[in-house]
Design a protein around this motif. Sequence first.
Motif, PDB file in Angstrom:
ATOM      1  N   UNK A   1       1.695  -7.884   2.027  1.00  0.00           N
ATOM      2  CA  UNK A   1       3.039  -7.822   2.587  1.00  0.00           C
ATOM      3  C   UNK A   1       3.394  -6.453   3.136  1.00  0.00           C
ATOM      4  N   UNK A   2       4.034  -6.456   4.296  1.00  0.00           N
ATOM      5  CA  UNK A   2       4.453  -5.211   4.936  1.00  0.00           C
ATOM      6  C   UNK A   2       5.823  -4.746   4.478  1.00  0.00           C
ATOM      7  N   UNK A   3       6.557  -5.624   3.819  1.00  0.00           N
ATOM      8  CA  UNK A   3       7.878  -5.269   3.307  1.00  0.00           C
ATOM      9  C   UNK A   3       8.260  -6.259   2.217  1.00  0.00           C
TER      10      UNK A   3
ATOM     11  N   UNK B   1       0.821  -1.207   0.000  1.00  0.00           N
ATOM     12  CA  UNK B   1       0.000   0.000   0.000  1.00  0.00           C
ATOM     13  C   UNK B   1       0.855   1.258   0.000  1.00  0.00           C
ATOM     14  N   UNK B   2       1.954   1.253   0.762  1.00  0.00           N
ATOM     15  CA  UNK B   2       2.829   2.424   0.824  1.00  0.00           C
ATOM     16  C   UNK B   2       3.514   2.676  -0.511  1.00  0.00           C
ATOM     17  N   UNK B   3       3.996   1.620  -1.158  1.00  0.00           N
ATOM     18  CA  UNK B   3       4.680   1.787  -2.438  1.00  0.00           C
ATOM     19  C   UNK B   3       3.714   2.229  -3.538  1.00  0.00           C
ATOM     20  N   UNK B   4       2.474   1.820  -3.445  1.00  0.00           N
ATOM     21  CA  UNK B   4       1.484   2.289  -4.422  1.00  0.00           C
ATOM     22  C   UNK B   4       1.365   3.808  -4.371  1.00  0.00           C
ATOM     23  N   UNK B   5       1.346   4.357  -3.163  1.00  0.00           N
ATOM     24  CA  UNK B   5       1.170   5.786  -3.019  1.00  0.00           C
ATOM     25  C   UNK B   5      -0.203   6.223  -3.526  1.00  0.00           C
ATOM     26  N   UNK B   6      -0.316   7.493  -3.853  1.00  0.00           N
ATOM     27  CA  UNK B   6      -1.587   8.006  -4.366  1.00  0.00           C
ATOM     28  C   UNK B   6      -1.722   7.827  -5.868  1.00  0.00           C
ATOM     29  N   UNK B   7      -0.608   7.604  -6.546  1.00  0.00           N
ATOM     30  CA  UNK B   7      -0.632   7.492  -8.014  1.00  0.00           C
ATOM     31  C   UNK B   7      -0.654   6.046  -8.496  1.00  0.00           C
ATOM     32  N   UNK B   8      -0.555   5.081  -7.571  1.00  0.00           N
ATOM     33  CA  UNK B   8      -0.598   3.683  -7.960  1.00  0.00           C
ATOM     34  C   UNK B   8       0.747   3.175  -8.446  1.00  0.00           C
ATOM     35  N   UNK B   9       0.766   1.924  -8.884  1.00  0.00           N
ATOM     36  CA  UNK B   9       1.989   1.281  -9.368  1.00  0.00           C
ATOM     37  C   UNK B   9       1.929   1.139 -10.883  1.00  0.00           C
ATOM     38  N   UNK B  10       3.039   0.695 -11.465  1.00  0.00           N
ATOM     39  CA  UNK B  10       3.096   0.477 -12.911  1.00  0.00           C
ATOM     40  C   UNK B  10       2.686  -0.950 -13.286  1.00  0.00           C
TER      41      UNK B  10
ATOM     42  N   UNK C   1      12.238  15.274 -13.051  1.00  0.00           N
ATOM     43  CA  UNK C   1      11.041  15.667 -12.305  1.00  0.00           C
ATOM     44  C   UNK C   1      10.263  14.411 -11.932  1.00  0.00           C
ATOM     45  N   UNK C   2      10.536  13.914 -10.731  1.00  0.00           N
ATOM     46  CA  UNK C   2       9.918  12.668 -10.281  1.00  0.00           C
ATOM     47  C   UNK C   2       9.013  12.922  -9.089  1.00  0.00           C
ATOM     48  N   UNK C   3       7.934  12.173  -9.031  1.00  0.00           N
ATOM     49  CA  UNK C   3       7.028  12.281  -7.903  1.00  0.00           C
ATOM     50  C   UNK C   3       7.708  11.762  -6.642  1.00  0.00           C
ATOM     51  N   UNK C   4       7.243  12.259  -5.511  1.00  0.00           N
ATOM     52  CA  UNK C   4       7.845  11.854  -4.237  1.00  0.00           C
ATOM     53  C   UNK C   4       7.685  10.357  -3.996  1.00  0.00           C
ATOM     54  N   UNK C   5       6.563   9.783  -4.440  1.00  0.00           N
ATOM     55  CA  UNK C   5       6.358   8.350  -4.243  1.00  0.00           C
ATOM     56  C   UNK C   5       7.332   7.533  -5.079  1.00  0.00           C
ATOM     57  N   UNK C   6       7.699   8.052  -6.265  1.00  0.00           N
ATOM     58  CA  UNK C   6       8.681   7.354  -7.110  1.00  0.00           C
ATOM     59  C   UNK C   6      10.070   7.442  -6.475  1.00  0.00           C
ATOM     60  N   UNK C   7      10.409   8.601  -5.923  1.00  0.00           N
ATOM     61  CA  UNK C   7      11.692   8.746  -5.243  1.00  0.00           C
ATOM     62  C   UNK C   7      11.781   7.795  -4.058  1.00  0.00           C
ATOM     63  N   UNK C   8      10.680   7.688  -3.330  1.00  0.00           N
ATOM     64  CA  UNK C   8      10.660   6.777  -2.193  1.00  0.00           C
ATOM     65  C   UNK C   8      10.841   5.336  -2.647  1.00  0.00           C
ATOM     66  N   UNK C   9      10.147   4.962  -3.730  1.00  0.00           N
ATOM     67  CA  UNK C   9      10.261   3.595  -4.251  1.00  0.00           C
ATOM     68  C   UNK C   9      11.689   3.306  -4.705  1.00  0.00           C
TER      69      UNK C   9
END
Length: 279
Positions: free
Chosen positions: A146-148, A85-94, A240-248
């Motif tokens: 999964x949590x991790x 859920x955290x890696x999905x973020x608000x923009x989802x996954x690929x 120019x990357x979204x914060x969720x992508x940087x986190x991933x």
Amino acid sequence: MQILIPELLPKIMADDTTTEKPQATDQQADNIGSSMKDDNSNIGASKASTGRRVSLTSSVRESVRRMSARFSFGRGGRQTDASVETLRGTSGSDFEGYATVHRGDGDGLMNVFDISNLFCCCKEKDGLYFLLIKGYHCFVFTNEEGKAPKYAIELMNRKATIQPSHDSIIPSIPHPGAANDTTYTTIHLETNLGDIEYKFTFANMDDDLASKFCNAVAVASNMASTEQVRKRLGHEGLLNKRSSVKFAQAIGAAKAKDQPDAPVGAGEVMAGMPSPVGY
């Protein structure tokens, strides 16, 4: 004529002195009151400023604490806040989906020279995992809750190729929702040199999941290569990357170290063998 009695003279002089004591004028009183008000205002402003500084400092500390906790690892290298859920973020996954994951090329000649087969008890076994692609990594989870991630696979300079149906692996563990007659498609994740790093097997029942995986790998690989070129040219400011992508990407770089050991291939074995001596 007033006659002063000597005994009363000191008392009268004392009374006169007390009575004639100079009093503060109205202007002086106003000045004192104004000065006191200014001092109170300064004290109030100082307290308010101090309160704002304390509030700001607390806010900064809380932000730093949350960021540190977000990137902190628990025991055994497990990410404490890198769930699906955290890696999905608000923009989802690929990409997301279940697949059977096999490390390396386990068929034919490569399997003969794979010395890791001598230590089967220590070898990572094939299993059904939940895959999530975001940024430049494919994250491998035990399941969708999964949590991790168990580990992450870097996708830069990688390509995914669909194998013919007769070469597809039939998984020993049925995929969620798969029937007895469900067919499967196997994909090889290869380097630019053609070395097989992973084999992924998908069930053919979810809107062509295998093709979606190949497309997501191609996009991630191209984006990673483009970013590498820009950094090399000093154009990092154009990224120019979204914060969720940087986190991933940060999580992926850390968890890539937890990948199963790659099997020793035939090329590495042959390279280590002494050259035959001619007669």
